[in-house]
Design an enzyme around this catalytic site. Sequence first.
Site, PDB file in Angstrom:
ATOM      1  N   LYS A  52       0.806  -1.294   0.120  1.00  0.00           N
ATOM      2  CA  LYS A  52       0.021  -0.040  -0.322  1.00  0.00           C
ATOM      3  C   LYS A  52       0.757   1.179   0.132  1.00  0.00           C
ATOM      4  O   LYS A  52       0.469   2.029  -0.713  1.00  0.00           O
ATOM      5  CB  LYS A  52      -0.896  -0.048   1.167  1.00  0.00           C
ATOM      6  CG  LYS A  52      -1.973  -1.063   1.134  1.00  0.00           C
ATOM      7  CD  LYS A  52      -2.875  -1.304   2.400  1.00  0.00           C
ATOM      8  CE  LYS A  52      -3.603  -2.415   2.107  1.00  0.00           C
ATOM      9  NZ  LYS A  52      -4.485  -2.892   3.278  1.00  0.00           N
ATOM     10  N   GLN A  96      -4.700  -1.610   9.553  1.00  0.00           N
ATOM     11  CA  GLN A  96      -4.545  -2.944   8.926  1.00  0.00           C
ATOM     12  C   GLN A  96      -5.292  -4.039   9.922  1.00  0.00           C
ATOM     13  O   GLN A  96      -4.929  -4.229  11.105  1.00  0.00           O
ATOM     14  CB  GLN A  96      -2.966  -3.280   8.694  1.00  0.00           C
ATOM     15  CG  GLN A  96      -2.820  -4.462   7.909  1.00  0.00           C
ATOM     16  CD  GLN A  96      -3.479  -4.634   6.531  1.00  0.00           C
ATOM     17  OE1 GLN A  96      -3.387  -3.542   5.728  1.00  0.00           O
ATOM     18  NE2 GLN A  96      -3.819  -5.553   6.102  1.00  0.00           N
ATOM     19  N   ASP A 119     -11.218   2.269   4.144  1.00  0.00           N
ATOM     20  CA  ASP A 119     -11.685   0.891   4.045  1.00  0.00           C
ATOM     21  C   ASP A 119     -13.107   0.800   3.919  1.00  0.00           C
ATOM     22  O   ASP A 119     -13.486  -0.398   3.698  1.00  0.00           O
ATOM     23  CB  ASP A 119     -11.090  -0.085   5.059  1.00  0.00           C
ATOM     24  CG  ASP A 119      -9.766  -0.707   4.697  1.00  0.00           C
ATOM     25  OD1 ASP A 119      -9.694  -0.842   3.659  1.00  0.00           O
ATOM     26  OD2 ASP A 119      -8.979  -1.068   5.651  1.00  0.00           O
TER      27      ASP A 119
END
Length: 278
Positions: A52, A96, A119
Amino acid sequence: MTASLIDGKKIASEVKERLKAKISGLAADEIPGLAVILVGDDPASSVYVGQKEKTAREIGINSRVYRLPATTAQDDLLALIGNLNESPDVHGILVQLPLPGGLDRDAVITAIRPEKDVDGFHVVNVGKLWIGSDAVAPCTPKGIMALLDSTGVELKGKEAVVIGRSGIVGKPIAAMLLSRHCTVTICHSRTRNLPDVARRADIVVAAIGMPNFVTGDMIKPGAIVIDVGINRVDGRLVGDVEFESVSAAASWITPVPGGVGPMTIAMLMQNTFQLAGI
Ligand code: NDP
Protein backbone atom coordinates in the site's frame (compact mmCIF):
# COMPACT_ATOMS: atom_id res chain seq x y z
CA MET A 1 -16.60 -22.94 -23.47
CA THR A 2 -13.18 -21.59 -22.55
CA ALA A 3 -13.38 -18.54 -20.33
CA SER A 4 -11.78 -15.22 -21.19
CA LEU A 5 -9.44 -13.88 -18.55
CA ILE A 6 -10.37 -10.77 -16.59
CA ASP A 7 -6.97 -9.13 -16.24
CA GLY A 8 -7.06 -7.44 -12.82
CA LYS A 9 -3.43 -6.45 -13.03
CA LYS A 10 -4.00 -4.49 -16.24
CA ILE A 11 -7.26 -2.90 -15.08
CA ALA A 12 -5.69 -1.92 -11.73
CA SER A 13 -2.72 -0.40 -13.47
CA GLU A 14 -5.05 1.70 -15.68
CA VAL A 15 -6.89 2.95 -12.56
CA LYS A 16 -3.58 3.88 -10.92
CA GLU A 17 -2.32 5.65 -14.05
CA ARG A 18 -5.50 7.74 -14.22
CA LEU A 19 -5.16 8.69 -10.54
CA LYS A 20 -1.48 9.50 -10.95
CA ALA A 21 -2.26 11.84 -13.84
CA LYS A 22 -4.95 13.61 -11.80
CA ILE A 23 -2.76 13.93 -8.70
CA SER A 24 0.19 15.27 -10.68
CA GLY A 25 -1.96 18.26 -11.61
CA LEU A 26 -2.79 19.18 -8.01
CA ALA A 27 -1.28 21.91 -5.86
CA ALA A 28 0.86 20.73 -2.90
CA ASP A 29 -1.88 21.47 -0.37
CA GLU A 30 -4.43 19.42 -2.34
CA ILE A 31 -2.47 16.15 -2.43
CA PRO A 32 -4.52 13.29 -0.90
CA GLY A 33 -3.08 11.89 2.34
CA LEU A 34 -3.37 8.30 3.55
CA ALA A 35 -2.46 7.15 7.07
CA VAL A 36 -1.94 3.42 7.56
CA ILE A 37 -1.64 1.91 11.04
CA LEU A 38 -0.01 -1.49 11.45
CA VAL A 39 -0.07 -3.00 14.93
CA GLY A 40 2.18 -5.99 15.56
CA ASP A 41 4.35 -7.97 13.20
CA ASP A 42 2.02 -10.33 11.34
CA PRO A 43 4.09 -11.15 8.22
CA ALA A 44 1.18 -11.07 5.74
CA SER A 45 -0.06 -7.74 7.15
CA SER A 46 3.45 -6.32 6.87
CA VAL A 47 3.59 -7.29 3.19
CA TYR A 48 0.15 -5.75 2.51
CA VAL A 49 1.07 -2.50 4.26
CA GLY A 50 4.36 -2.35 2.34
CA GLN A 51 2.45 -2.76 -0.96
CA LYS A 52 0.00 0.00 0.00
CA GLU A 53 2.83 2.35 0.93
CA LYS A 54 4.70 1.65 -2.32
CA THR A 55 1.62 2.12 -4.52
CA ALA A 56 0.66 5.36 -2.75
CA ARG A 57 4.17 6.71 -3.34
CA GLU A 58 4.12 5.66 -7.02
CA ILE A 59 0.93 7.57 -7.77
CA GLY A 60 1.75 10.63 -5.70
CA ILE A 61 -0.46 10.12 -2.63
CA ASN A 62 1.15 11.25 0.64
CA SER A 63 1.26 8.15 2.76
CA ARG A 64 2.30 7.79 6.38
CA VAL A 65 2.67 4.39 7.96
CA TYR A 66 2.53 4.02 11.74
CA ARG A 67 4.16 0.73 12.78
CA LEU A 68 3.22 0.01 16.38
CA PRO A 69 4.25 -2.89 18.62
CA ALA A 70 1.81 -5.74 19.30
CA THR A 71 1.77 -4.62 22.94
CA THR A 72 0.17 -1.26 22.02
CA ALA A 73 -2.59 -0.34 24.46
CA GLN A 74 -6.09 0.22 23.11
CA ASP A 75 -6.14 3.79 24.50
CA ASP A 76 -2.89 4.67 22.74
CA LEU A 77 -4.23 3.34 19.45
CA LEU A 78 -7.47 5.30 19.90
CA ALA A 79 -5.46 8.44 20.73
CA LEU A 80 -3.48 8.09 17.48
CA ILE A 81 -6.69 7.67 15.49
CA GLY A 82 -8.11 10.73 17.27
CA ASN A 83 -5.09 12.79 16.17
CA LEU A 84 -5.36 11.56 12.58
CA ASN A 85 -9.09 12.37 12.59
CA GLU A 86 -8.13 15.99 13.35
CA SER A 87 -5.21 16.19 10.92
CA PRO A 88 -6.25 18.22 7.85
CA ASP A 89 -3.67 16.62 5.54
CA VAL A 90 -4.91 13.07 6.29
CA HIS A 91 -7.95 12.18 4.18
CA GLY A 92 -7.98 8.41 4.63
CA ILE A 93 -7.20 6.33 7.72
CA LEU A 94 -6.68 2.58 7.51
CA VAL A 95 -6.03 0.20 10.38
CA GLN A 96 -4.56 -3.01 8.99
CA LEU A 97 -6.53 -6.07 10.12
CA PRO A 98 -6.37 -8.44 11.88
CA LEU A 99 -5.37 -6.66 15.08
CA PRO A 100 -3.37 -8.53 17.73
CA GLY A 101 -5.36 -10.12 20.57
CA GLY A 102 -6.37 -7.73 23.31
CA LEU A 103 -7.39 -4.94 20.94
CA ASP A 104 -11.08 -4.37 20.25
CA ARG A 105 -11.42 -4.30 16.47
CA ASP A 106 -14.92 -2.81 16.44
CA ALA A 107 -14.03 -0.02 18.86
CA VAL A 108 -10.94 0.80 16.81
CA ILE A 109 -12.80 0.94 13.48
CA THR A 110 -15.62 2.96 15.05
CA ALA A 111 -13.07 5.50 16.30
CA ILE A 112 -12.18 6.42 12.72
CA ARG A 113 -14.25 9.35 11.53
CA PRO A 114 -16.62 7.91 8.85
CA GLU A 115 -15.50 10.58 6.35
CA LYS A 116 -11.92 9.28 6.72
CA ASP A 117 -12.79 5.57 6.78
CA VAL A 118 -10.94 4.67 3.59
CA ASP A 119 -11.65 0.92 3.98
CA GLY A 120 -15.41 1.46 4.29
CA PHE A 121 -15.60 -0.70 7.43
CA HIS A 122 -17.15 1.89 9.79
CA VAL A 123 -20.71 0.99 10.76
CA VAL A 124 -21.97 4.26 9.24
CA ASN A 125 -20.46 3.39 5.87
CA VAL A 126 -21.66 -0.22 6.09
CA GLY A 127 -25.18 1.08 6.74
CA LYS A 128 -24.96 3.56 3.89
CA LEU A 129 -23.84 0.81 1.52
CA TRP A 130 -26.89 -1.30 2.42
CA ILE A 131 -29.39 1.54 2.08
CA GLY A 132 -27.85 2.46 -1.25
CA SER A 133 -26.71 5.90 -0.10
CA ASP A 134 -23.35 7.39 -1.12
CA ALA A 135 -20.72 5.53 0.90
CA VAL A 136 -17.03 4.77 0.94
CA ALA A 137 -17.22 1.25 -0.43
CA PRO A 138 -14.81 -1.42 0.85
CA CYS A 139 -11.87 -1.84 -1.51
CA THR A 140 -12.08 -5.53 -2.44
CA PRO A 141 -15.80 -5.54 -3.37
CA LYS A 142 -15.38 -2.23 -5.17
CA GLY A 143 -12.57 -3.81 -7.17
CA ILE A 144 -14.76 -6.83 -7.95
CA MET A 145 -17.48 -4.54 -9.33
CA ALA A 146 -14.89 -2.86 -11.57
CA LEU A 147 -13.76 -6.28 -12.83
CA LEU A 148 -17.37 -7.32 -13.55
CA ASP A 149 -18.00 -4.04 -15.38
CA SER A 150 -14.87 -4.57 -17.47
CA THR A 151 -16.56 -7.56 -19.12
CA GLY A 152 -19.26 -5.31 -20.56
CA VAL A 153 -21.91 -7.83 -19.45
CA GLU A 154 -25.18 -6.26 -18.22
CA LEU A 155 -25.54 -7.14 -14.51
CA LYS A 156 -29.19 -6.20 -14.12
CA GLY A 157 -31.40 -9.24 -13.49
CA LYS A 158 -28.53 -11.72 -13.25
CA GLU A 159 -28.46 -14.47 -10.60
CA ALA A 160 -25.39 -13.87 -8.42
CA VAL A 161 -24.12 -16.34 -5.86
CA VAL A 162 -21.60 -15.09 -3.31
CA ILE A 163 -19.78 -17.82 -1.39
CA GLY A 164 -18.57 -16.40 1.93
CA ARG A 165 -20.28 -13.92 4.27
CA SER A 166 -17.42 -11.94 5.81
CA GLY A 167 -17.83 -8.25 6.56
CA ILE A 168 -14.95 -7.33 4.28
CA VAL A 169 -15.90 -9.28 1.15
CA GLY A 170 -19.03 -11.49 1.15
CA LYS A 171 -21.59 -9.15 2.68
CA PRO A 172 -20.51 -5.91 0.98
CA ILE A 173 -20.21 -7.50 -2.47
CA ALA A 174 -23.71 -8.93 -1.97
CA ALA A 175 -24.98 -5.41 -1.18
CA MET A 176 -23.25 -3.96 -4.23
CA LEU A 177 -24.58 -6.65 -6.58
CA LEU A 178 -28.05 -6.12 -5.13
CA SER A 179 -27.86 -2.38 -5.76
CA ARG A 180 -26.98 -3.22 -9.37
CA HIS A 181 -30.22 -5.25 -9.56
CA CYS A 182 -28.78 -8.75 -9.39
CA THR A 183 -30.73 -11.47 -7.58
CA VAL A 184 -28.27 -12.34 -4.86
CA THR A 185 -27.79 -15.49 -2.78
CA ILE A 186 -25.13 -15.62 -0.07
CA CYS A 187 -23.70 -19.04 0.79
CA HIS A 188 -21.62 -19.96 3.83
CA SER A 189 -20.36 -22.97 5.73
CA ARG A 190 -23.88 -24.04 6.76
CA THR A 191 -25.44 -23.72 3.30
CA ARG A 192 -27.10 -26.94 2.15
CA ASN A 193 -26.47 -28.24 -1.35
CA LEU A 194 -24.04 -25.44 -2.14
CA PRO A 195 -23.08 -26.89 -5.56
CA ASP A 196 -26.76 -26.82 -6.59
CA VAL A 197 -27.08 -23.20 -5.48
CA ALA A 198 -23.86 -22.23 -7.30
CA ARG A 199 -25.03 -23.93 -10.51
CA ARG A 200 -27.94 -21.44 -10.71
CA ALA A 201 -25.58 -18.48 -10.89
CA ASP A 202 -24.74 -16.25 -13.81
CA ILE A 203 -22.13 -14.66 -11.53
CA VAL A 204 -20.17 -16.54 -8.85
CA VAL A 205 -18.01 -14.69 -6.34
CA ALA A 206 -15.87 -17.05 -4.26
CA ALA A 207 -14.50 -15.55 -1.01
CA ILE A 208 -13.94 -18.53 1.23
CA GLY A 209 -10.25 -19.06 1.88
CA MET A 210 -10.17 -22.73 0.81
CA PRO A 211 -7.95 -23.69 -2.11
CA ASN A 212 -9.77 -24.93 -5.24
CA PHE A 213 -13.13 -25.13 -3.43
CA VAL A 214 -15.19 -24.18 -6.49
CA THR A 215 -14.95 -26.79 -9.23
CA GLY A 216 -16.14 -26.87 -12.83
CA ASP A 217 -19.17 -29.05 -12.06
CA MET A 218 -20.52 -26.24 -9.81
CA ILE A 219 -20.57 -23.71 -12.64
CA LYS A 220 -23.39 -23.00 -15.09
CA PRO A 221 -22.00 -22.85 -18.63
CA GLY A 222 -21.20 -19.22 -19.47
CA ALA A 223 -21.12 -17.89 -15.90
CA ILE A 224 -18.71 -15.17 -14.79
CA VAL A 225 -16.46 -16.36 -11.96
CA ILE A 226 -14.61 -14.03 -9.61
CA ASP A 227 -12.01 -15.70 -7.40
CA VAL A 228 -11.24 -13.63 -4.31
CA GLY A 229 -9.35 -16.34 -2.42
CA ILE A 230 -5.68 -16.07 -1.61
CA ASN A 231 -4.28 -19.36 -0.35
CA ARG A 232 -0.70 -20.51 -0.14
CA VAL A 233 -0.20 -24.12 -1.21
CA ASP A 234 3.35 -25.50 -1.37
CA GLY A 235 4.67 -21.93 -1.60
CA ARG A 236 2.36 -21.08 -4.51
CA LEU A 237 -0.62 -18.70 -4.44
CA VAL A 238 -3.89 -20.34 -5.40
CA GLY A 239 -7.45 -19.10 -5.29
CA ASP A 240 -10.71 -20.60 -4.05
CA VAL A 241 -11.54 -21.63 -7.61
CA GLU A 242 -10.08 -24.62 -9.44
CA PHE A 243 -8.95 -22.64 -12.43
CA GLU A 244 -8.72 -25.34 -15.07
CA SER A 245 -12.09 -27.03 -14.68
CA VAL A 246 -13.95 -23.77 -13.99
CA SER A 247 -12.49 -21.94 -16.97
CA ALA A 248 -13.71 -24.79 -19.19
CA ALA A 249 -17.30 -23.92 -18.17
CA ALA A 250 -17.26 -20.16 -17.47
CA SER A 251 -17.34 -17.27 -19.94
CA TRP A 252 -15.12 -15.00 -17.84
CA ILE A 253 -12.77 -15.78 -14.94
CA THR A 254 -10.27 -13.91 -12.77
CA PRO A 255 -6.84 -15.48 -12.22
CA VAL A 256 -5.02 -15.78 -8.90
CA PRO A 257 -2.68 -14.01 -8.68
CA GLY A 258 -3.44 -11.07 -10.97
CA GLY A 259 -7.22 -10.82 -10.53
CA VAL A 260 -8.91 -9.32 -7.49
CA GLY A 261 -5.70 -8.74 -5.48
CA PRO A 262 -4.28 -5.85 -7.54
CA MET A 263 -7.73 -4.23 -7.69
CA THR A 264 -7.97 -4.04 -3.89
CA ILE A 265 -4.95 -1.76 -3.67
CA ALA A 266 -6.01 0.30 -6.70
CA MET A 267 -9.42 0.88 -5.08
CA LEU A 268 -7.75 1.91 -1.81
CA MET A 269 -5.99 4.63 -3.79
CA GLN A 270 -9.23 5.59 -5.49
CA ASN A 271 -11.02 5.80 -2.12
CA THR A 272 -8.23 8.02 -0.72
CA PHE A 273 -8.59 10.30 -3.72
CA GLN A 274 -12.38 10.33 -3.30
CA LEU A 275 -12.13 11.20 0.41
CA ALA A 276 -9.80 14.09 -0.35
CA GLY A 277 -12.84 15.52 -2.13
CA ILE A 278 -11.00 16.89 -5.12
P1 NDP B 1 -13.37 -15.19 6.22
O1 NDP B 1 -12.59 -16.30 6.80
O2 NDP B 1 -13.69 -14.00 7.04
O3 NDP B 1 -14.75 -15.77 5.65
C1 NDP B 1 -14.78 -16.97 4.93
C2 NDP B 1 -16.19 -17.28 4.58
O4 NDP B 1 -16.20 -18.50 3.87
C3 NDP B 1 -17.11 -17.44 5.80
O5 NDP B 1 -18.31 -16.75 5.60
C4 NDP B 1 -17.33 -18.95 5.87
O6 NDP B 1 -18.62 -19.32 6.32
C5 NDP B 1 -17.20 -19.33 4.41
N1 NDP B 1 -16.84 -20.74 4.33
C6 NDP B 1 -15.82 -21.37 4.96
N2 NDP B 1 -15.83 -22.68 4.67
C7 NDP B 1 -16.88 -22.87 3.86
C8 NDP B 1 -17.45 -24.01 3.24
N3 NDP B 1 -16.92 -25.23 3.39
N4 NDP B 1 -18.53 -23.86 2.47
C9 NDP B 1 -19.07 -22.63 2.30
N5 NDP B 1 -18.60 -21.52 2.86
C10 NDP B 1 -17.51 -21.63 3.63
O7 NDP B 1 -12.58 -14.79 4.89
P2 NDP B 1 -12.50 -13.42 4.06
O8 NDP B 1 -13.81 -13.07 3.50
O9 NDP B 1 -11.75 -12.42 4.83
O10 NDP B 1 -11.54 -13.91 2.88
C11 NDP B 1 -11.90 -14.95 2.01
C12 NDP B 1 -10.73 -15.23 1.08
O11 NDP B 1 -10.49 -14.07 0.30
C13 NDP B 1 -9.41 -15.52 1.80
O12 NDP B 1 -8.68 -16.45 1.01
C14 NDP B 1 -8.71 -14.20 1.83
O13 NDP B 1 -7.30 -14.33 1.88
C15 NDP B 1 -9.15 -13.64 0.49
N6 NDP B 1 -9.13 -12.18 0.44
C16 NDP B 1 -8.57 -11.63 -0.67
C17 NDP B 1 -8.54 -10.28 -0.83
C18 NDP B 1 -7.94 -9.74 -2.06
O14 NDP B 1 -7.60 -8.57 -2.10
N7 NDP B 1 -7.81 -10.53 -3.13
C19 NDP B 1 -9.07 -9.36 0.19
C20 NDP B 1 -9.73 -10.05 1.28
C21 NDP B 1 -9.73 -11.41 1.40
P3 NDP B 1 -19.12 -19.06 7.84
O15 NDP B 1 -19.44 -17.59 7.91
O16 NDP B 1 -20.31 -19.92 7.94
O17 NDP B 1 -17.99 -19.45 8.71
